[in-house]
Structures are given as C-alpha cells and as structure tokens.
Design a protein around this motif. Structure first.
Motif, PDB file in Angstrom:
ATOM      1  N   PRO A  36       0.856  -1.157  -0.090  1.00  0.00           N
ATOM      2  CA  PRO A  36       0.170  -0.086   0.043  1.00  0.00           C
ATOM      3  C   PRO A  36       0.796   1.226   0.138  1.00  0.00           C
ATOM      4  O   PRO A  36       0.429   2.318  -0.795  1.00  0.00           O
ATOM      5  N   ALA A  37       1.838   1.297   0.584  1.00  0.00           N
ATOM      6  CA  ALA A  37       2.821   2.389   0.804  1.00  0.00           C
ATOM      7  C   ALA A  37       3.512   2.625  -0.802  1.00  0.00           C
ATOM      8  O   ALA A  37       3.379   3.918  -1.193  1.00  0.00           O
ATOM      9  N   LEU A  38       3.795   1.565  -1.360  1.00  0.00           N
ATOM     10  CA  LEU A  38       4.307   1.751  -2.601  1.00  0.00           C
ATOM     11  C   LEU A  38       3.330   2.262  -3.793  1.00  0.00           C
ATOM     12  O   LEU A  38       3.603   3.138  -4.449  1.00  0.00           O
ATOM     13  N   TYR A  39       2.037   1.738  -3.683  1.00  0.00           N
ATOM     14  CA  TYR A  39       0.965   2.286  -4.654  1.00  0.00           C
ATOM     15  C   TYR A  39       0.945   3.685  -4.148  1.00  0.00           C
ATOM     16  O   TYR A  39       0.549   4.559  -5.255  1.00  0.00           O
ATOM     17  N   LEU A  40       0.671   4.184  -2.794  1.00  0.00           N
ATOM     18  CA  LEU A  40       0.408   5.666  -2.508  1.00  0.00           C
ATOM     19  C   LEU A  40       1.547   6.684  -3.119  1.00  0.00           C
ATOM     20  O   LEU A  40       1.381   7.491  -3.492  1.00  0.00           O
ATOM     21  N   CYS A  41       2.796   6.086  -3.030  1.00  0.00           N
ATOM     22  CA  CYS A  41       4.068   6.814  -3.534  1.00  0.00           C
ATOM     23  C   CYS A  41       3.898   6.960  -5.033  1.00  0.00           C
ATOM     24  O   CYS A  41       4.119   8.141  -5.530  1.00  0.00           O
ATOM     25  N   ILE A  42       3.644   5.737  -5.696  1.00  0.00           N
ATOM     26  CA  ILE A  42       3.846   5.907  -7.216  1.00  0.00           C
ATOM     27  C   ILE A  42       2.542   6.738  -7.606  1.00  0.00           C
ATOM     28  O   ILE A  42       2.779   7.402  -8.552  1.00  0.00           O
ATOM     29  N   MET A  43       1.187   6.578  -7.302  1.00  0.00           N
ATOM     30  CA  MET A  43       0.199   7.310  -7.597  1.00  0.00           C
ATOM     31  C   MET A  43       0.117   8.775  -7.339  1.00  0.00           C
ATOM     32  O   MET A  43      -0.271   9.677  -7.825  1.00  0.00           O
ATOM     33  N   PHE A  44       0.658   9.095  -6.006  1.00  0.00           N
ATOM     34  CA  PHE A  44       0.259  10.393  -5.647  1.00  0.00           C
ATOM     35  C   PHE A  44       1.019  11.373  -5.549  1.00  0.00           C
ATOM     36  O   PHE A  44       1.164  12.463  -5.048  1.00  0.00           O
ATOM     37  N   LEU A  45       2.582  10.866  -5.559  1.00  0.00           N
ATOM     38  CA  LEU A  45       3.630  11.865  -5.560  1.00  0.00           C
ATOM     39  C   LEU A  45       3.678  12.705  -6.939  1.00  0.00           C
ATOM     40  O   LEU A  45       3.880  12.124  -7.932  1.00  0.00           O
ATOM     41  N   PRO A  46       3.793  14.179  -6.770  1.00  0.00           N
ATOM     42  CA  PRO A  46       3.640  14.801  -7.978  1.00  0.00           C
ATOM     43  C   PRO A  46       4.994  15.341  -8.306  1.00  0.00           C
ATOM     44  O   PRO A  46       5.366  16.385  -8.692  1.00  0.00           O
ATOM     45  N   LEU A  47       6.001  14.100  -8.887  1.00  0.00           N
ATOM     46  CA  LEU A  47       7.537  14.301  -9.201  1.00  0.00           C
ATOM     47  C   LEU A  47       7.472  13.813 -10.582  1.00  0.00           C
ATOM     48  O   LEU A  47       6.791  12.943 -11.038  1.00  0.00           O
ATOM     49  N   ALA A  48       8.571  13.961 -11.015  1.00  0.00           N
ATOM     50  CA  ALA A  48       9.164  13.309 -12.317  1.00  0.00           C
ATOM     51  C   ALA A  48       9.457  11.740 -11.945  1.00  0.00           C
ATOM     52  O   ALA A  48       9.531  11.527 -10.702  1.00  0.00           O
ATOM     53  N   LEU A  49       9.712  10.939 -12.713  1.00  0.00           N
ATOM     54  CA  LEU A  49      10.001   9.587 -12.585  1.00  0.00           C
ATOM     55  C   LEU A  49      10.914   9.238 -11.864  1.00  0.00           C
ATOM     56  O   LEU A  49      11.017   8.597 -10.774  1.00  0.00           O
ATOM     57  N   THR A  50      12.415   9.641 -12.187  1.00  0.00           N
ATOM     58  CA  THR A  50      13.386   9.717 -11.362  1.00  0.00           C
ATOM     59  C   THR A  50      13.286   9.934  -9.612  1.00  0.00           C
ATOM     60  O   THR A  50      13.705   9.314  -9.096  1.00  0.00           O
ATOM     61  N   PRO A  51      12.906  11.219  -9.555  1.00  0.00           N
ATOM     62  CA  PRO A  51      12.663  11.527  -8.069  1.00  0.00           C
ATOM     63  C   PRO A  51      11.677  10.988  -7.427  1.00  0.00           C
ATOM     64  O   PRO A  51      11.659  10.489  -6.309  1.00  0.00           O
ATOM     65  N   LYS A  52      10.688  10.506  -8.171  1.00  0.00           N
ATOM     66  CA  LYS A  52       9.562   9.516  -7.641  1.00  0.00           C
ATOM     67  C   LYS A  52      10.126   8.313  -7.113  1.00  0.00           C
ATOM     68  O   LYS A  52       9.717   7.676  -6.078  1.00  0.00           O
ATOM     69  N   ILE A  53      10.978   7.565  -7.934  1.00  0.00           N
ATOM     70  CA  ILE A  53      11.554   6.423  -7.631  1.00  0.00           C
ATOM     71  C   ILE A  53      12.500   6.487  -6.396  1.00  0.00           C
ATOM     72  O   ILE A  53      12.589   5.648  -5.480  1.00  0.00           O
ATOM     73  N   ILE A  54      13.469   7.700  -6.279  1.00  0.00           N
ATOM     74  CA  ILE A  54      14.098   7.923  -5.151  1.00  0.00           C
ATOM     75  C   ILE A  54      13.238   8.035  -3.839  1.00  0.00           C
ATOM     76  O   ILE A  54      13.773   7.429  -2.886  1.00  0.00           O
ATOM     77  N   VAL A  55      12.605   8.896  -4.083  1.00  0.00           N
ATOM     78  CA  VAL A  55      11.645   9.120  -2.754  1.00  0.00           C
ATOM     79  C   VAL A  55      10.830   7.794  -2.258  1.00  0.00           C
ATOM     80  O   VAL A  55      10.688   7.485  -1.064  1.00  0.00           O
ATOM     81  N   THR A  56      10.257   7.136  -3.374  1.00  0.00           N
ATOM     82  CA  THR A  56       9.727   5.806  -3.075  1.00  0.00           C
ATOM     83  C   THR A  56      10.743   4.809  -2.408  1.00  0.00           C
ATOM     84  O   THR A  56      10.154   4.160  -1.324  1.00  0.00           O
ATOM     85  N   LEU A  57      11.718   4.636  -2.796  1.00  0.00           N
ATOM     86  CA  LEU A  57      12.863   3.783  -2.338  1.00  0.00           C
ATOM     87  C   LEU A  57      13.182   4.331  -0.967  1.00  0.00           C
ATOM     88  O   LEU A  57      13.442   3.449  -0.006  1.00  0.00           O
ATOM     89  N   ALA A  58      13.458   5.459  -0.589  1.00  0.00           N
ATOM     90  CA  ALA A  58      13.555   6.207   0.743  1.00  0.00           C
ATOM     91  C   ALA A  58      12.596   5.787   1.730  1.00  0.00           C
ATOM     92  O   ALA A  58      12.833   5.633   2.720  1.00  0.00           O
ATOM     93  N   ILE A  59      11.475   5.495   1.361  1.00  0.00           N
ATOM     94  CA  ILE A  59      10.369   5.213   2.158  1.00  0.00           C
ATOM     95  C   ILE A  59      10.069   3.669   2.226  1.00  0.00           C
ATOM     96  O   ILE A  59       9.873   3.201   3.380  1.00  0.00           O
ATOM     97  N   ILE A  60      10.148   3.019   1.386  1.00  0.00           N
ATOM     98  CA  ILE A  60       9.842   1.614   1.115  1.00  0.00           C
ATOM     99  C   ILE A  60      10.865   0.838   1.808  1.00  0.00           C
ATOM    100  O   ILE A  60      10.435  -0.227   2.586  1.00  0.00           O
ATOM    101  N   VAL A  61      12.334   0.885   1.673  1.00  0.00           N
ATOM    102  CA  VAL A  61      13.325   0.083   2.154  1.00  0.00           C
ATOM    103  C   VAL A  61      13.382   0.013   3.566  1.00  0.00           C
ATOM    104  O   VAL A  61      13.480  -0.895   3.991  1.00  0.00           O
ATOM    105  N   PRO A  62      13.352   1.241   4.025  1.00  0.00           N
ATOM    106  CA  PRO A  62      13.512   1.217   5.742  1.00  0.00           C
ATOM    107  C   PRO A  62      12.011   0.507   6.105  1.00  0.00           C
ATOM    108  O   PRO A  62      12.195  -0.419   7.311  1.00  0.00           O
ATOM    109  N   LEU A  63      11.114   1.024   5.522  1.00  0.00           N
ATOM    110  CA  LEU A  63       9.919   0.343   6.001  1.00  0.00           C
ATOM    111  C   LEU A  63       9.833  -1.139   5.934  1.00  0.00           C
ATOM    112  O   LEU A  63       9.324  -2.034   6.692  1.00  0.00           O
TER     113      LEU A  63
END
Length: 101
Positions: A36-63
């Motif tokens: 669910p956290a991955l889905y929320l990050c991918i769908m609702f972060l208003p960033l380009a693809l590369t920053p979106k991946i970086i932010v998503t990984l920064a959230i998902i990996v520790p979680l």
C-alpha cells in the motif's frame, strides 16, 4: 555405557525460512505493509519519474526492512498483539505502607 555423540549443525534453525534469515510470516507482513505504501507513493507523488523512484525507495526500503526483521525477534503482528494485550490488562499498583486484611 557407550554414548553416541550427535553434532547439531549451525544452520539447523534455517529450515522453513526465506533466504535462511526471514520467517515466512515476516515476509507476508512485509508485503502487507509495503505494497500500500508503494501504491500511494507511485500514484500520488507529484514528481517526475526519477525523483519519484528515489523518494519511494527512501520510504519503502526502511519500512520493508523493519517489517522483515520485526521487533525483538517477533513479527510485527505478534508484537502488536502482545503489546495490545499488555496495554489492556495493565494495572496501577499503589502501596501506601499498609495492608488491608
């Protein structure tokens, strides 16, 4: 008396674990927490693809790492259940120096 010596291998507790480290219960809980956290990050972060991946990984990996390891060698749901049971059954202990009989 003749006793036989049996040697227990160092990895005898690895049976039934994923990659020899993680219990299947922790793996399932990790998927339940991170998807669910991955889905929320991918769908609702208003960033380009590369920053979106970086932010998503920064959230998902520790979680995901926290969910895989658990707390005090317990899975998150088992720990949460024990904590909830303790929270509901705790009592306040007062001692005033007297004993009622």
């Amino acid at each position: 008396m003749n006793y036989e010596t049996y040697y227990i291998p160092a990895n005898f507790t690895d049976a039934g674990r994923v990659l020899g480290l993680f219990a299947p219960r922790n793996l399932v809980e990790t998927l339940i927490v991170t998807l669910p956290a991955l889905y929320l990050c991918i769908m609702f972060l208003p960033l380009a693809l590369t920053p979106k991946i970086i932010v998503t990984l920064a959230i998902i990996v520790p979680l995901g790492g926290f969910a895989l390891v658990g707390i005090s060698d317990d899975s998150l749901s088992r720990w949460l259940s024990a904590w909830w049971h303790w929270r509901r059954s705790r009592r306040l202990i007062l001692f005033r120096g007297e004993v009622k009989r």
